[in-house]
Design a protein around this motif. Sequence first.
Motif, mmCIF file in Angstrom:
data_model
loop_
_atom_site.group_PDB
_atom_site.id
_atom_site.type_symbol
_atom_site.label_atom_id
_atom_site.label_comp_id
_atom_site.label_asym_id
_atom_site.label_seq_id
_atom_site.Cartn_x
_atom_site.Cartn_y
_atom_site.Cartn_z
ATOM 1 N N LEU A 259 48.503 42.737 42.879
ATOM 2 C CA LEU A 259 47.586 43.858 43.061
ATOM 3 C C LEU A 259 48.273 45.092 43.649
ATOM 4 C CD1 LEU A 259 44.309 42.132 44.343
ATOM 5 C CD2 LEU A 259 44.694 43.241 42.133
ATOM 6 N N ALA A 260 49.116 44.910 44.627
ATOM 7 C CA ALA A 260 49.749 46.066 45.275
ATOM 8 C C ALA A 260 50.633 46.821 44.293
ATOM 9 C CB ALA A 260 50.555 45.615 46.491
ATOM 10 N N ALA A 261 51.438 46.096 43.547
ATOM 11 C CA ALA A 261 52.312 46.747 42.570
ATOM 12 C C ALA A 261 51.507 47.409 41.453
ATOM 13 C CB ALA A 261 53.285 45.734 41.984
ATOM 14 N N LEU A 262 50.474 46.715 40.997
ATOM 15 C CA LEU A 262 49.635 47.280 39.944
ATOM 16 C C LEU A 262 48.892 48.531 40.416
ATOM 17 C CD1 LEU A 262 48.181 43.961 38.532
ATOM 18 C CD2 LEU A 262 49.534 45.608 37.222
ATOM 19 N N ARG A 263 48.467 48.509 41.650
ATOM 20 C CA ARG A 263 47.700 49.641 42.183
ATOM 21 C C ARG A 263 48.524 50.926 42.149
ATOM 22 N NH1 ARG A 263 45.400 50.585 48.327
ATOM 23 N NH2 ARG A 263 43.826 52.135 47.742
ATOM 24 N N SER A 264 49.807 50.820 42.453
ATOM 25 C CA SER A 264 50.649 52.006 42.530
ATOM 26 C C SER A 264 50.937 52.616 41.163
ATOM 27 C CB SER A 264 51.969 51.666 43.221
ATOM 28 O OG SER A 264 52.720 50.739 42.432
ATOM 29 N N THR A 265 50.832 51.802 40.105
ATOM 30 C CA THR A 265 51.161 52.311 38.771
ATOM 31 C C THR A 265 49.956 52.432 37.844
ATOM 32 O OG1 THR A 265 51.690 50.061 38.021
ATOM 33 C CG2 THR A 265 53.506 51.403 38.889
ATOM 34 N N LYS A 266 48.948 51.597 38.040
ATOM 35 C CA LYS A 266 47.800 51.584 37.129
ATOM 36 C C LYS A 266 46.552 52.217 37.731
ATOM 37 C CE LYS A 266 50.594 49.169 34.638
ATOM 38 N NZ LYS A 266 51.417 49.844 33.613
ATOM 39 N N GLY A 267 46.469 52.286 39.060
ATOM 40 C CA GLY A 267 45.314 52.887 39.704
ATOM 41 C C GLY A 267 44.241 51.876 40.047
ATOM 42 N N ASP A 268 43.431 52.231 41.031
ATOM 43 C CA ASP A 268 42.414 51.303 41.536
ATOM 44 C C ASP A 268 41.374 50.942 40.481
ATOM 45 O OD1 ASP A 268 43.705 51.375 43.936
ATOM 46 O OD2 ASP A 268 42.272 52.721 44.908
ATOM 47 N N ARG A 269 40.914 51.935 39.723
ATOM 48 C CA ARG A 269 39.832 51.661 38.776
ATOM 49 C C ARG A 269 40.279 50.682 37.701
ATOM 50 N NH1 ARG A 269 36.799 56.376 35.405
ATOM 51 N NH2 ARG A 269 38.730 56.235 34.187
ATOM 52 N N SER A 270 41.523 50.785 37.269
ATOM 53 C CA SER A 270 42.032 49.836 36.275
ATOM 54 C C SER A 270 41.973 48.413 36.801
ATOM 55 C CB SER A 270 43.466 50.190 35.899
ATOM 56 O OG SER A 270 43.532 51.437 35.251
ATOM 57 N N LEU A 271 42.303 48.232 38.074
ATOM 58 C CA LEU A 271 42.264 46.895 38.655
ATOM 59 C C LEU A 271 40.835 46.385 38.771
ATOM 60 C CD1 LEU A 271 44.994 47.135 41.439
ATOM 61 C CD2 LEU A 271 45.194 46.289 39.100
ATOM 62 N N LEU A 272 39.930 47.247 39.180
ATOM 63 C CA LEU A 272 38.531 46.843 39.275
ATOM 64 C C LEU A 272 37.992 46.426 37.905
ATOM 65 C CD1 LEU A 272 37.279 49.634 41.698
ATOM 66 C CD2 LEU A 272 37.457 47.204 42.227
ATOM 67 N N ARG A 273 38.365 47.191 36.892
ATOM 68 C CA ARG A 273 37.890 46.858 35.554
ATOM 69 C C ARG A 273 38.517 45.567 35.046
ATOM 70 N NH1 ARG A 273 37.384 53.109 33.117
ATOM 71 N NH2 ARG A 273 35.172 53.288 33.713
ATOM 72 N N ALA A 274 39.743 45.315 35.410
ATOM 73 C CA ALA A 274 40.370 44.037 35.051
ATOM 74 C C ALA A 274 39.659 42.877 35.734
ATOM 75 C CB ALA A 274 41.848 44.063 35.413
ATOM 76 N N MET A 275 39.326 43.050 37.015
ATOM 77 C CA MET A 275 38.593 42.004 37.736
ATOM 78 C C MET A 275 37.251 41.735 37.065
ATOM 79 S SD MET A 275 39.313 43.058 41.695
ATOM 80 C CE MET A 275 40.925 42.850 42.471
ATOM 81 N N HIS A 276 36.585 42.806 36.649
ATOM 82 C CA HIS A 276 35.319 42.635 35.933
ATOM 83 C C HIS A 276 35.528 41.806 34.671
ATOM 84 C CE1 HIS A 276 31.594 43.577 33.754
ATOM 85 N NE2 HIS A 276 32.373 43.818 32.712
ATOM 86 N N PHE A 277 36.570 42.109 33.920
ATOM 87 C CA PHE A 277 36.801 41.402 32.666
ATOM 88 C C PHE A 277 36.905 39.893 32.886
ATOM 89 C CE2 PHE A 277 39.681 39.205 29.847
ATOM 90 C CZ PHE A 277 39.128 39.476 28.593
ATOM 91 N N PHE A 278 37.727 39.489 33.822
ATOM 92 C CA PHE A 278 37.948 38.053 34.017
ATOM 93 C C PHE A 278 36.658 37.337 34.411
ATOM 94 C CE2 PHE A 278 42.375 39.592 34.927
ATOM 95 C CZ PHE A 278 42.972 38.985 33.828
#
Length: 395
Positions: A259-278
């Motif tokens: 999550l930390a590495a992804l946050r710095s390159t993909k942004g918070d909203r992308s991670l939230l949307r990925a969490m929603h998908f799973f």
Amino acid sequence: MMTERQERLIKEHGQLFGKGKTVHLVSAPGRIEIGGNHTDHNHGQVLAAAINLDTLAAVSKTDDGVITVHSDGYRFILVETDDLAPRERERGTTAALIRGVAARLQELGYRMGGFEAAVTSSVLPGSGLSSSAAFEVLIVAILDALYNDWTVPGLLRAQIAQYAENVFFGKPCGLMDQTASSVGGLVQIDFGGEQPQLRGLQYDFSAKGYAVCVVNTGGNHGGLTADYAAIPGEMKRVAAHFGKKTLREVDEEQVEANLAALRSTKGDRSLLRAMHFFAENRRVQAQVDALNRDDLPAFFAEINASGDSSWMLLQNVWACPEEQPIALGLALSKLILGGQGACRVHGGGFAGTILAFVPNALLDEYTRRMEALFGADTCVALDIRPEGAVWLTNC
């Protein structure tokens, strides 16, 4: 026996194109998305259903290679089939959808040609019931009926329609809408393999004392293409971090561990949307399992969880902070339902409709209060249509 609506459309065809022609009736239904909000484009699962609102055409074959379509309230649309290359000036138009369908059928080796169609639809544009998919599937079905003896498989019909919307129209939609319209009924669709896997279900919500309602909260999907495109785009950027094309190919635990590495390159909203998908992908199977064991409380709990996730993680309940009709509709729905039934954002979101399972005892109150807020005829109780696209009759 033909309905009054069908007879009226055949008469209109004669007025528009001349009498004495062999006229066919072809219908493609709208759809509701019950589970799997924004999962199809990342090869997830959905639970969808065709509905008793449709796009209907009275159509006759021509030998000039020209497709002519007249829809209620719109100008004539003409598409010449001797040149089916995409046209930049047509992007975002109905002509692009027609041209794209014809082009794809031709590429796949099917026959196609000209026709004249009078079209009417009870699937209103911008209603969230996928009027565009119903229209696309209708055009495939017309060319199938007139030129291919009704031999195009239902799933392929949906894929041709999606191709037209993706490549010619320019909207990066998934395949759920077209599949539900094409094959009909209540259907679980798994997009995880090389070909989508379809599993039909039988469940009568009305017999269990519930109405399946959609509420048009206002707004239109026009101008929101960028908002829709951002959802699959952001999910796929997370997948790309792991060398994959879609989130269905990614291990959820890998995402959580990075999550930390992804946050710095993909942004918070992308991670939230990925969490929603799973989580949403798992919920679809949980919904199907609940229906199969006739456990409506468990089914409604999954629907409500889907709605909460779409609101908080997927973030497709509103597009403009000053105007949030879907959020308002959901908030009022929860007040009226008082823990009974379920509600969630419906379909693409950002504008348009919500879906609610309303106890029959509360249906009058629910309808009255929703329409007091959003206007007359904005709350509609739907039936699930067992058939998808159909070639009704030769007239």
